[in-house]
Design an enzyme around this catalytic site. Structure first.
Site, PDB file in Angstrom:
ATOM      1  N   GLU A 103      -2.155   7.522  -5.420  1.00  0.00           N
ATOM      2  CA  GLU A 103      -2.212   6.930  -6.757  1.00  0.00           C
ATOM      3  C   GLU A 103      -3.576   7.039  -7.427  1.00  0.00           C
ATOM      4  OE1 GLU A 103      -3.155   2.246  -6.206  1.00  0.00           O
ATOM      5  OE2 GLU A 103      -1.233   2.876  -5.421  1.00  0.00           O
TER       6      GLU A 103
ATOM      7  N   ARG B 268       0.847  -1.191   0.000  1.00  0.00           N
ATOM      8  CA  ARG B 268       0.000   0.000   0.000  1.00  0.00           C
ATOM      9  C   ARG B 268       0.885   1.244   0.000  1.00  0.00           C
ATOM     10  NH1 ARG B 268      -3.258  -2.866  -1.525  1.00  0.00           N
ATOM     11  NH2 ARG B 268      -5.334  -3.386  -0.695  1.00  0.00           N
TER      12      ARG B 268
ATOM     13  N   ASP C  38       5.059  -0.404  -6.736  1.00  0.00           N
ATOM     14  CA  ASP C  38       3.866  -0.735  -7.506  1.00  0.00           C
ATOM     15  C   ASP C  38       2.667   0.041  -6.980  1.00  0.00           C
ATOM     16  OD1 ASP C  38       2.507  -2.300  -9.539  1.00  0.00           O
ATOM     17  OD2 ASP C  38       1.543  -3.387  -7.900  1.00  0.00           O
TER      18      ASP C  38
ATOM     19  N   HIS D 190       0.224  -0.353  -9.949  1.00  0.00           N
ATOM     20  CA  HIS D 190      -0.589  -1.289  -9.149  1.00  0.00           C
ATOM     21  C   HIS D 190      -0.907  -2.534  -9.972  1.00  0.00           C
ATOM     22  CE1 HIS D 190      -2.981  -1.073  -5.234  1.00  0.00           C
ATOM     23  NE2 HIS D 190      -2.985  -2.335  -5.619  1.00  0.00           N
TER      24      HIS D 190
END
Length: 333
Positions: free
Chosen positions: A266, A237, A261, A298
Site C-alpha cells: 500500500e 496489516r 483497509d 488505511h
C-alpha cells in the site's frame, strides 16, 4: 528536542501541534515524504524521527540515522514491523510506539466494513445517486446467528468481537496463541487451532500483528479450508493476506466478499492522491476491479479521539526518552 516527522498529513500536523503546545521543548519539522534511504538525510540536525506504518526503517535507513546522530525513533502507530529492531539496538537508537491509540476506532470501523460488504451499502449509495432504486444484486444476510472468526484477540480484536457478540447476537470464535481473560466476558469463545476457526466461520476478521509467523496467514491452503462463500475482512496489516491467493479465491467464487483497509504494498498509493496516475501494481488494480471487494485507504484508525491519543502519547514518549532514556512504550528487539 528536534523531531523530524515523516509522511505527514494535515491531521498529523494538527494533532501533534495541538498536543505539543506553543512553548514546548519538542520542536517538529514536518515532511511530506516517507522515510526511506533517499529521504533519511532530511533527519540531519534532529534528535528523533517520527514515523507511521508505511515509512521504511530498515537496517540501511537506521545506519544512516545513526550517522546523522538521531537517537530516537517514535512510531505514531502500534505496529513496528517496518523497523529493524536489531539494527536499532546495534546503533543505540531507542524505539517507542503508541500501542493503543483508539482500539474502539478500529473495532467500530471493522464492524462497519462487515456491514458494508454484507449489506452492500456502498453499492446502494451509488445506485440511488444515479436514480436507480432497483434492489437486484443487493441481497445480504443477517449477522445474527452467523459465526464470526477473529484471528487475533488484542484490544481491537476483543472489542470487535464484543460488538458482534453483544450487539449483533453473532457467535464469535477466536484463535490466538495468547488467549485473553476478557474473551468470555465479551462473548468470545476460543478454538484450539486456526483450522477450527477457518472451518466454522462465515466471516473472518484479521486482528493480529504482522510478523514471521503471521505473514500470509491467509493463503491458498487456509482459504481452501474455509466455507464456500466466506467473507474476509482485514483492518490490521496488508501482509497478513497473500493477495494472489485472495484473487484466486475471488475468481473461483469461494470467497463471496472482501473488505480491506490495508494492502501488502500500500505504501506506493495510500495517504496520497493517485487519481491522476496509472496504478502500476497489477495485483492492486485487479483487486479494485472485483464488484465484491470493498477497499479503503488505511482509514480505520482515523478518528478525532485516536489522533489526540497519538499526539499525546508520541510527545510523552519523546520527552520521557530524552529525560530518562526510556519510556513506558519502548519497543525492545
Amino acid at each position: 528536542m528536534k523531531v523530524a516527522v515523516f509522511g505527514v498529513q494535515k491531521y498529523d500536523i494538527k494533532s501533534l501541534n495541538d498536543s505539543n503546545g506553543e512553548d514546548s521543548d519538542v520542536k517538529f519539522s514536518f515532511f511530506d515524504a516517507l522515510l526511506d534511504q533517499k529521504t533519511a538525510i532530511l533527519a540531519r540536525g534532529h534528535d528523533a524521527v517520527c514515523i507511521f506504518v508505511n515509512d521504511i526503517c530498515d537496517a540501511g535507513v537506521i545506519e544512516q540515522l545513526a550517522g546523522l546522530q538521531v537517537r530516537f525513533i517514535a512510531l505514531r502507530c502500534a505496529g513496528y514491523n517496518n523497523v529493524d529492531l536489531e539494527a536499532a539496538a546495534k546503533f543505540g537508537i531507542k524505539v517507542a510506539r503508541v500501542p493503543a491509540y483508539s482500539p474502539e476506532a478500529v473495532a467500530e470501523f471493522t464492524v462497519g466494513m462487515i456491514m458494508t460488504v454484507v449489506r452492500k451499502y456502498h453499492k446502494a449509495y451509488n445506485r440511488v445517486r444515479e436514480g436507480n432504486f432497483l434492489l437486484d444484486g443487493l441481497l445480504g444476510f443477517n449477522i445474527s446467528g452467523k459465526t464470526v472468526g477473529l484471528i487475533g484477540t488484542g484490544r481491537i480484536g476483543l472489542l470487535t468481537g464484543k460488538i458482534l457478540a453483544k450487539g449483533f447476537n453473532a457467535k464469535v470464535v477466536a484463535y490466538d496463541p495468547y488467549p485473553s481473560n476478557l474473551a468470555e466476558e465479551y462473548g468470545i469463545s476460543y478454538v484450539d487451532t486456526l483450522d477450527e476457526l477457518l472451518v466454522q466461520s462465515d466471516i473472518i476478521s484479521l486482528h493480529c500483528p504482522l510478523n514471521t509467523s503471521t505473514t500470509y496467514i491467509i493463503n491458498d491452503d487456509t482459504i481452501a479450508k474455509t466455507k464456500k462463500g466466506v467473507v474476509l475482512i482485514n483492518t490490521s496489516r496488508g501482509g497478513l493476506i497473500d493477495s494472489y491467493a485472495l484473487i484466486r479465491g475471488l475468481k473461483s467464487g469461494h470467497i463471496s466478499a472482501v473488505g480491506l483497509d490495508v494492502y501488502e504494498r500500500e505504501s506506493s498509493y495510500f495517504f496520497a492522491d493517485s487519481s491522476a496516475k496509472v496504478i502500476t501494481d497489477d495485483t492492486f488494480a485487479r483487486l479494485l476491479t472485483f464488484y465484491n471487494v470493498f477497499m479503503t485507504g488505511h482509514q480505520a484508525f482515523l478518528t478525532k479521539e485516536a489522533l489526540e491519543n497519538i499526539g499525546e502519547t508520541t510527545i510523552k514518549n519523546l520527552r520521557d526518552l530524552e529525560s530518562t532514556g526510556t519510556c513506558e512504550f519502548i519497543v525492545d528487539k
